[in-house]
Design a protein around this motif. Sequence first.
Motif, PDB file in Angstrom:
ATOM      1  N   ARG A  34      27.813  -5.355 -16.228  1.00 20.35           N
ATOM      2  CA  ARG A  34      28.057  -5.394 -14.730  1.00 20.35           C
ATOM      3  C   ARG A  34      28.877  -6.642 -14.082  1.00 20.35           C
ATOM      4  O   ARG A  34      29.700  -6.368 -13.451  1.00 20.35           O
ATOM      5  CB  ARG A  34      26.539  -5.632 -14.258  1.00 20.35           C
ATOM      6  CG  ARG A  34      26.442  -5.627 -12.874  1.00 20.35           C
ATOM      7  CD  ARG A  34      24.933  -5.980 -12.459  1.00 20.35           C
ATOM      8  NE  ARG A  34      25.123  -5.654 -10.967  1.00 20.35           N
ATOM      9  CZ  ARG A  34      24.578  -4.462 -10.464  1.00 20.35           C
ATOM     10  NH1 ARG A  34      24.250  -3.712 -11.220  1.00 20.35           N
ATOM     11  NH2 ARG A  34      24.649  -4.164  -9.137  1.00 20.35           N
ATOM     12  N   THR A  35      28.705  -7.696 -14.687  1.00 19.51           N
ATOM     13  CA  THR A  35      29.643  -8.714 -14.439  1.00 19.51           C
ATOM     14  C   THR A  35      31.097  -8.425 -14.811  1.00 19.51           C
ATOM     15  O   THR A  35      32.015  -8.691 -13.796  1.00 19.51           O
ATOM     16  CB  THR A  35      29.258 -10.107 -15.099  1.00 19.51           C
ATOM     17  OG1 THR A  35      27.812 -10.228 -15.049  1.00 19.51           O
ATOM     18  CG2 THR A  35      29.862 -11.185 -14.569  1.00 19.51           C
ATOM     19  N   CYS A  36      31.012  -7.977 -15.805  1.00 16.92           N
ATOM     20  CA  CYS A  36      32.514  -7.499 -16.250  1.00 16.92           C
ATOM     21  C   CYS A  36      33.404  -6.558 -15.337  1.00 16.92           C
ATOM     22  O   CYS A  36      34.517  -6.855 -14.761  1.00 16.92           O
ATOM     23  CB  CYS A  36      32.462  -6.687 -17.775  1.00 16.92           C
ATOM     24  SG  CYS A  36      32.056  -7.828 -19.060  1.00 16.92           S
ATOM     25  N   ASN A  37      32.488  -5.630 -14.861  1.00 17.02           N
ATOM     26  CA  ASN A  37      33.157  -4.603 -13.870  1.00 17.02           C
ATOM     27  C   ASN A  37      33.369  -5.444 -12.581  1.00 17.02           C
ATOM     28  O   ASN A  37      34.451  -5.069 -12.080  1.00 17.02           O
ATOM     29  CB  ASN A  37      31.958  -3.613 -13.624  1.00 17.02           C
ATOM     30  CG  ASN A  37      31.660  -2.654 -14.695  1.00 17.02           C
ATOM     31  OD1 ASN A  37      32.671  -2.358 -15.151  1.00 17.02           O
ATOM     32  ND2 ASN A  37      30.599  -1.864 -14.717  1.00 17.02           N
ATOM     33  N   LEU A  38      32.614  -6.354 -12.245  1.00 19.39           N
ATOM     34  CA  LEU A  38      32.686  -7.104 -11.205  1.00 19.39           C
ATOM     35  C   LEU A  38      34.041  -7.766 -11.151  1.00 19.39           C
ATOM     36  O   LEU A  38      35.072  -7.736 -10.357  1.00 19.39           O
ATOM     37  CB  LEU A  38      31.516  -8.038 -10.678  1.00 19.39           C
ATOM     38  CG  LEU A  38      31.646  -8.574  -9.407  1.00 19.39           C
ATOM     39  CD1 LEU A  38      31.372  -7.624  -8.264  1.00 19.39           C
ATOM     40  CD2 LEU A  38      30.544  -9.560  -9.421  1.00 19.39           C
ATOM     41  N   LEU A  39      34.293  -8.420 -12.390  1.00 17.51           N
ATOM     42  CA  LEU A  39      35.518  -9.297 -12.674  1.00 17.51           C
ATOM     43  C   LEU A  39      36.631  -8.471 -12.683  1.00 17.51           C
ATOM     44  O   LEU A  39      37.769  -8.784 -12.228  1.00 17.51           O
ATOM     45  CB  LEU A  39      35.273 -10.182 -14.053  1.00 17.51           C
ATOM     46  CG  LEU A  39      34.356 -11.204 -13.834  1.00 17.51           C
ATOM     47  CD1 LEU A  39      34.275 -11.898 -15.181  1.00 17.51           C
ATOM     48  CD2 LEU A  39      34.704 -12.067 -12.693  1.00 17.51           C
ATOM     49  N   THR A  40      36.474  -7.383 -13.118  1.00 21.85           N
ATOM     50  CA  THR A  40      37.615  -6.265 -13.348  1.00 21.85           C
ATOM     51  C   THR A  40      38.132  -5.938 -11.864  1.00 21.85           C
ATOM     52  O   THR A  40      39.361  -6.141 -11.615  1.00 21.85           O
ATOM     53  CB  THR A  40      37.412  -5.136 -14.006  1.00 21.85           C
ATOM     54  OG1 THR A  40      36.626  -5.549 -15.400  1.00 21.85           O
ATOM     55  CG2 THR A  40      38.593  -4.533 -14.699  1.00 21.85           C
ATOM     56  N   ASP A  41      37.219  -5.719 -11.140  1.00 22.66           N
ATOM     57  CA  ASP A  41      37.624  -5.461  -9.651  1.00 22.66           C
ATOM     58  C   ASP A  41      38.263  -6.333  -8.922  1.00 22.66           C
ATOM     59  O   ASP A  41      39.098  -6.467  -8.359  1.00 22.66           O
ATOM     60  CB  ASP A  41      36.126  -5.025  -8.865  1.00 22.66           C
ATOM     61  CG  ASP A  41      35.734  -3.690  -9.027  1.00 22.66           C
ATOM     62  OD1 ASP A  41      36.542  -2.786  -9.655  1.00 22.66           O
ATOM     63  OD2 ASP A  41      34.641  -3.130  -8.599  1.00 22.66           O
ATOM     64  N   PHE A  42      37.515  -7.634  -9.192  1.00 18.93           N
ATOM     65  CA  PHE A  42      38.107  -8.794  -8.605  1.00 18.93           C
ATOM     66  C   PHE A  42      39.610  -9.121  -8.874  1.00 18.93           C
ATOM     67  O   PHE A  42      40.487  -9.213  -7.949  1.00 18.93           O
ATOM     68  CB  PHE A  42      37.136  -9.824  -8.705  1.00 18.93           C
ATOM     69  CG  PHE A  42      37.606 -11.251  -8.320  1.00 18.93           C
ATOM     70  CD1 PHE A  42      37.838 -11.450  -7.054  1.00 18.93           C
ATOM     71  CD2 PHE A  42      38.497 -12.104  -9.122  1.00 18.93           C
ATOM     72  CE1 PHE A  42      38.473 -12.692  -6.544  1.00 18.93           C
ATOM     73  CE2 PHE A  42      38.851 -13.311  -8.565  1.00 18.93           C
ATOM     74  CZ  PHE A  42      39.008 -13.659  -7.455  1.00 18.93           C
ATOM     75  N   LEU A  43      39.725  -9.008 -10.326  1.00 22.26           N
ATOM     76  CA  LEU A  43      41.050  -9.228 -10.805  1.00 22.26           C
ATOM     77  C   LEU A  43      42.082  -8.260 -10.199  1.00 22.26           C
ATOM     78  O   LEU A  43      43.427  -8.683  -9.963  1.00 22.26           O
ATOM     79  CB  LEU A  43      41.074  -9.683 -12.174  1.00 22.26           C
ATOM     80  CG  LEU A  43      40.250 -10.641 -12.928  1.00 22.26           C
ATOM     81  CD1 LEU A  43      40.380 -10.662 -14.126  1.00 22.26           C
ATOM     82  CD2 LEU A  43      40.984 -11.948 -12.054  1.00 22.26           C
ATOM     83  N   SER A  44      41.672  -7.145 -10.052  1.00 23.83           N
ATOM     84  CA  SER A  44      42.667  -5.934  -9.925  1.00 23.83           C
ATOM     85  C   SER A  44      43.034  -5.876  -8.311  1.00 23.83           C
ATOM     86  O   SER A  44      44.009  -5.409  -8.102  1.00 23.83           O
ATOM     87  CB  SER A  44      42.315  -4.721 -10.576  1.00 23.83           C
ATOM     88  OG  SER A  44      41.252  -4.513  -9.902  1.00 23.83           O
ATOM     89  N   SER A  45      42.103  -6.696  -7.640  1.00 18.89           N
ATOM     90  CA  SER A  45      42.539  -6.612  -6.214  1.00 18.89           C
ATOM     91  C   SER A  45      42.763  -7.629  -5.243  1.00 18.89           C
ATOM     92  O   SER A  45      42.645  -7.884  -4.298  1.00 18.89           O
ATOM     93  CB  SER A  45      41.312  -5.748  -5.464  1.00 18.89           C
ATOM     94  OG  SER A  45      40.227  -6.465  -5.499  1.00 18.89           O
ATOM     95  N   HIS A  46      42.507  -8.934  -6.073  1.00 12.67           N
ATOM     96  CA  HIS A  46      42.319 -10.349  -5.701  1.00 12.67           C
ATOM     97  C   HIS A  46      43.884 -10.626  -4.854  1.00 12.67           C
ATOM     98  O   HIS A  46      44.891 -10.104  -5.389  1.00 12.67           O
ATOM     99  CB  HIS A  46      42.067 -11.252  -6.251  1.00 12.67           C
ATOM    100  CG  HIS A  46      42.984 -11.825  -7.227  1.00 12.67           C
ATOM    101  ND1 HIS A  46      43.376 -11.418  -8.407  1.00 12.67           N
ATOM    102  CD2 HIS A  46      43.722 -13.049  -7.179  1.00 12.67           C
ATOM    103  CE1 HIS A  46      44.231 -12.254  -9.005  1.00 12.67           C
ATOM    104  NE2 HIS A  46      44.600 -13.250  -8.167  1.00 12.67           N
ATOM    105  N   ASP A  47      43.841 -11.160  -3.864  1.00 13.47           N
ATOM    106  CA  ASP A  47      45.067 -11.620  -3.234  1.00 13.47           C
ATOM    107  C   ASP A  47      45.395 -13.190  -3.374  1.00 13.47           C
ATOM    108  O   ASP A  47      44.656 -13.846  -3.041  1.00 13.47           O
ATOM    109  CB  ASP A  47      44.749 -11.498  -1.623  1.00 13.47           C
ATOM    110  CG  ASP A  47      46.057 -11.699  -0.944  1.00 13.47           C
ATOM    111  OD1 ASP A  47      47.036 -12.048  -1.401  1.00 13.47           O
ATOM    112  OD2 ASP A  47      45.818 -11.709   0.258  1.00 13.47           O
ATOM    113  N   ASP A  48      46.418 -13.513  -4.245  1.00 12.81           N
ATOM    114  CA  ASP A  48      46.658 -14.684  -4.519  1.00 12.81           C
ATOM    115  C   ASP A  48      47.253 -15.918  -3.507  1.00 12.81           C
ATOM    116  O   ASP A  48      47.081 -16.995  -3.369  1.00 12.81           O
ATOM    117  CB  ASP A  48      47.570 -15.016  -5.875  1.00 12.81           C
ATOM    118  CG  ASP A  48      46.904 -15.216  -6.965  1.00 12.81           C
ATOM    119  OD1 ASP A  48      45.565 -15.688  -6.693  1.00 12.81           O
ATOM    120  OD2 ASP A  48      47.348 -15.315  -8.053  1.00 12.81           O
TER     121      ASP A  48
END
Lengths: 982, 214
Positions: free
Chosen positions: A442-456
Motif C-alpha cells: 500500500r505504501t509502495c503504491n502511494l509512493l509510486t503515485d507521489f513520485l510520478s505526479s510530484h511537482d519539484d
Amino acid sequence: MSTLLPFHKTILAEIHDPATNDLVVLARGLGLRRLVCSLMKIYDSPKNLVLLINASPEEETAFGEELGIMGCRRPGLRVVGYETPRQERQALYKGGGLIMVTSRILVVDMLQADLPTELVSGIVVLHAEKVTPLVLEAFVIRLFREKNKDGFVKAFTDQPEHITSGLSPLKNIMKELQIRNVHIYPRFHEAIKKSLERRRADVVELSQEMTESMAEIHHAIIQCMTGTLSELKRSNTTLDLEELTVENAYFKSFNVVVRRQLDPVWHKVGPKTKQLVNDLGTLRNLLYYLLTYDPLQFHAYLETLKEANTVNQAGNAKQHQSPWMLTDAAHIIFDNARRRCYTTSSTSREAPPVIDLVDDDDAWDALNEAEGIKVDTKGKGRAYRPGWLPSTMDPVLEELPKWDLLTEVIQEIEEEIIRQESTKKPVALGSNTILIMASSTRTCNLLTDFLSSHDDTAKKGSKGRRMMLQKLRVYLWWKGKQRKEEGKSPTYMPGSSKRSEYGPSKNGDSGISEALQRKDREKAERNQSRRRIRGGAPTTKSDRPAPSTSANVQPAEEDPFAEFWATQAASDATLTPFDITGVNETLLDFGSQSLESEFNDHYGLIPPEQTIIVRAYSDDSDDRVLAELQPRFIVMYEPNMEFIRRVEVYRSAHPGLGVRVYHMVYGNSCEEHKYLAGIRKEKNSFERLIKERGSMLLPIYEDRRDGSGRNEDTIKTISSRYAGGRRELNTEPSKVIVDMREFRSTLPSLLHAANNLVIPATLTVGDYILTPDICVERKSLADLISSFTSGRLYTQCELMSVHYKYPVLLIEFEEDKAFSLEIVSDMKSYAKPSGKYPAKKAQGGPNPPNSNTPAYSNVSLQSKLVLLTLSFPRLRIIWSSSPFATSEIFGDLKKDRPEPDPTKAIATGADDDPDAGAGVNTAAEELLRCLPGITPKNVKYVMSRVRNVRELCEMSLERVQDILGVEPGKACWEFIHKGDTK
Amino acid sequence: MSAAPPPPVVIPGSGNNIIVSPTQKGNPVLECIRNVGREFGDILADYQVGRTTGLLWLSLRYHRLHPEYIHKRIEKLGHSYNLRILLVLCDVTEHRDSIRELTKSCLVNNITIIVAFSLDEAGHYIATFKQFEHKSPDLIKERTEKDYHSVLRTALTSISKVNKTDVETLRSSFGSFAKISHATSDQLQNLPGFGQVKVKNVKNAFDKPFRNNA
C-alpha cells in the motif's frame, strides 16, 4: 549467483555432516534460504533420499528455483502433493534425490510403508520454531526415528523470538525433533561479525521530524493506549501485568499475549474487556497508519472508526463504546486529523469561488464516472481553488514529511550518479536502479503515485499537492457516496488495499473515449501482471518502475530529460485508467494476454539507470531481488532490521560494489521505537536461547521398538492406582484405525505418541475405529456447527448407528481455549426470557418460544445437539477439552476390548464407493457437498461420474439431470448457472 | 427458593410437564428451566424430560466430593428409559479426569453425556429436551438455508481461507458459479484480498479431481 560468505561456510562446515542432527537458529535476514539450499545441494544425489518438510506454499516454489539457480536441476527438488498418485510417489521415493513433501502425506506414506523409512538419508525441517508436540512434523520425526536410527534431521529457523515463550522452549523443540545439537548464530556471533563488518557500511541515517499536528496525534494516541491499557489491567486482575506495557503494545504479538492469557476465560470476560483488547489493536494500527497513510486516508479511516463505534451492525446505537473515543486525547486525534486535510470556514472568504470554465458543478456529478481532472496547479499555487470544492472548505492537505525527504534523497542520488558518470571509469559495478523499500504494498503504491505526479518546483511541503488534491476529490466523492448509501460497508476504504479506491487520473484530457480507456486499462493490468512474473517474488504488486522524476536536472542533462518526458507520457497513458474509480462498480476487466509483445514499447524505453523500483519488504526472496537488480542506491523508506542485514550480506557478497543506503525514520516516533525494540527483542531472545543451551539437560531418547514400545505399557500397569499393582501384558499392540482425512488434525499424532498403532485408511463410516464396536466421528467446534447446518452430521450419525454398536460423537475443543460452548453463541439466546414461566407463556402464546419457530438461525447449537441425541438414542458424546484429553479417553475406552480389524472397517459401508482407498481431494469434496441437489447419499456417485467441480460446471442441464435425477439435477444446474447471462 | 415450586404432585400423568424428582428440590437449575412446566413426581431419574427420556443431574463440584454418588444413581436407574442422559454441569476448572472417567462408565451403561457450562445452559438443555420430545429431526437433517446467496456462501466458504467478503468479491466479479469455476489463477490473483494461498486453495477445489485413482 549467490556466493557464500565466510560465515555461511562456517555454518555449513559445522552442520553438513550427515551423521549428526542439528538445529540451526540464525538471525533473520542473513540468508537462511541460501544456506538450506547449499546444504541440500551437498546431499543431492540419486543415492540419497532427502526430504524437505514444513515449507510454506510460497517457499515451495522459491526453494525449487533457488536450487535450480544453484545448478541442482536434474532432477532438482521435486514437490509431492496429494495429487501425486500413490504409485508415482512410491517411484519418486525409490528414485532418491531431494523431495519436498507435505507433512500430511508423508505421515500417511510412512504409516502405510509407501515410503521406505529405513532408506531415508535425512529430513530437513524448516520453520523449526513452529514445532510443538501437536504438529505433524513432530509426528513425522517420531515415525522416522522409529525405523531409522542413522538418518539425519536438520532443522532450521530464523525466528528466535518465537522460541522464547514457555518454560524451556528450546528444549521442547529439540525433544520433539530428537535433536541434540543446537547451533545459534545471532548477528553478534563472532564469525558473522567478522564477515560482515570487514567493510563499514555507507549508511545515511535520516531522521525526519514529524509535523506538529502529526506529533500531537502521535502523542494523543499513546495517551489513549496508556489509558486503555490501565483500564484493561483494572478490569482483569488475573492478567500477568509484566508483559502489558505500552512498549509491547506496539507489536502485533501483543494481542497474542493478551489473548493467550485471556483465552481460557474468554467466554467469561465481559464485552468491555473484549472491547478494550480490540481497542488496543485499533490504536496500534492508528499509530502505524499515522505514519504511512496520507492525511486524507488517515482522516477517512478515523471517520469510519467513529462510525463503526457508534453504530452497531444492526444500525442501532452501540452499547459499548470504546472508552478511548470519549477521552480528550481522542478529540485531539480527530481534530488534528481533520485539520491536516482541510479547515472549514463558515463564511467563505472568496465569496464566489473561482469557477473554472471546464469545471463547473457538472463536474461534481461527473466524478462518479471518475473522469479525469483538468487540474494544473502549477503556478497558481494556493490561490487556485478547484470548482469542485465545497465553498466552505479550505484544503490544507498536509503532506507526509518523508515524501519531501524522499524527493531530496532521490535528487541527491541522481546528482551522485551524474557525478560518477562524468568522473569514473566506464565500467561500474551494479546498476543505477534506485531501490526504494517500504513496509507494505500500500505504501509502495502511494509512493509510486507521489513520485510520478510530484511537482519539484513547488515549495517544500506541497510537492505532492496535485496528488493530494486528487485524493481530496476522491475523498469528497467517497463521502458523498457514503452519505447516499448510509451504512453500506463504510469500512471498505481503509480495509481494502486497492489503490484504485482513489482514482486520480493523471493525464490532462478528459475527452478520452471509453473504448480507449478500456484498452489502456487492459494494458496497464497486463503490465502489472507481467512485472510480477518478472520480479519472481510473491509480493511484487507494486514492482513497477516509476519513471524517475529528474526535474531539477542541470541544463546539460537536457537529453535524458526529454526522453524522460516522452516515456512518461507513454507510461502515463497506460497507467492512467487503471486508477478508474471503484473496482466495485466497474466489473473487473481481465485483459487478454495476447498483446504482450507491446510490453516493450512501453517499458523497454526506460533505461535501467533511470528506474526507481518501489517494493515492499518480503522474506528471503528479497535476497534474490538484490542480487538480480544489483542496485547501488537503496532507500529504506521505513526501518527494517532484516533488510539492513540483507544489504550487509549483499554488500559483502559483492566486494567491488559501493552500496549506499538511505535509512529514513521518523524521529521520536513509534516507528523508531518499534525498530529499536524489535532489535532488542531479537537480541534478548538470542541471549535467552544461548543461556538455555548452556544449562540445558539433554534428554536421552529411549528406544522405541517397532510399532509400539511396550515399556511404557508395563509402567502404566504397575501404577499404584491399582492395589497390588495389577499386571497385565497385552500381546497385541493396541490399534486405532484412522480415516485418511483426519491426518490434518493433531489427534493421530497424539494417539501414536500414546503407543497406539495408527492405521491410516479411507473410511466411509466414522473417523476413528477404536474397537470392532466403537466408531468415533470427530468434530471440532467449527466443524460441528457447519455439519449441523449442512445436515451432514445427521447422515454420519445415521451411518454409524447402522454399522456400529457404539456410535460416538467426539466434540473436541481446542487446547488452551475455553472449554465451553458458550463461546460459540455469544448472544446467549436461551438466557433472554428472564421472567417467570407463566408470564412468558401468556406473552408468547401465539408465537411459541423460539425453539419451536422455524427461524433456523435462532436455533442454538445446544438445541441441535438435543435433537441429535433424541434422534439417535444410542449415540454417545465425548466432550474433550483438548486433543490430549481425547487420546486419554480413547485409551480408556480401548482398555480390555478387542482390537479393530482394518479390512473390515474399510469395507464397512463402502460398498457403493468405487474409489475406496484412493487419494481424496477434501476441498473439492466439501465444495461439491455444498451444492444444491447433492446429498450425502449421492455424493460418492457424483464423484465417480465427474472428474472435478469444473467439469460439473461445464455440463449441460441434461447431463447433470442424468447424474442427479430430474429435480435435484435442475436445482444444481440452475444454481451453477445463475447469473450467467449477466 | 423464593419462587416456591408447586407442592409435589404425585400423578406423573399429563405428559406436558417435566417431572422433577423430589431430590432435586433446591437445585438452582430449576430456576433456569424456562418455557416448560414442571412438576414433582416419584421417578428413577432426576428429570423425566419425555416419556422415554430420563436425565440425571451431576455437578462436577459435587462429583469430586462424592465420586461414588453417580455410580449408585446409574445402578439404580437400571435399564429404564430409552434415552438416558447424564447432564454434567462443568463448574470446576480441573474437569479432564472426571469427564474421562464419566465418559467411560457412561459408555458401558448406555448413557449419553451432555456437558453444560453454566446453569442457564443446563436449564436450556432440560427445557429443550422436553420441547423437542416429538419434534422431527428435519431441522438438522438437511441444510437449512435455501436461498441462492447463502448456499453460494456456504459452498465457497467451505474452501479454506475464503471468507464472506471473498464470496461477494467472486460473485460480483464473475457472476455465476460456473464462471467462477472457469476463472484462471491470474484473474483470481487480481481480485482484492486474494493472495497466493487463497488462489491456490480455490483452484484446488475447482480444478483438481475429486479422487485420484492410484
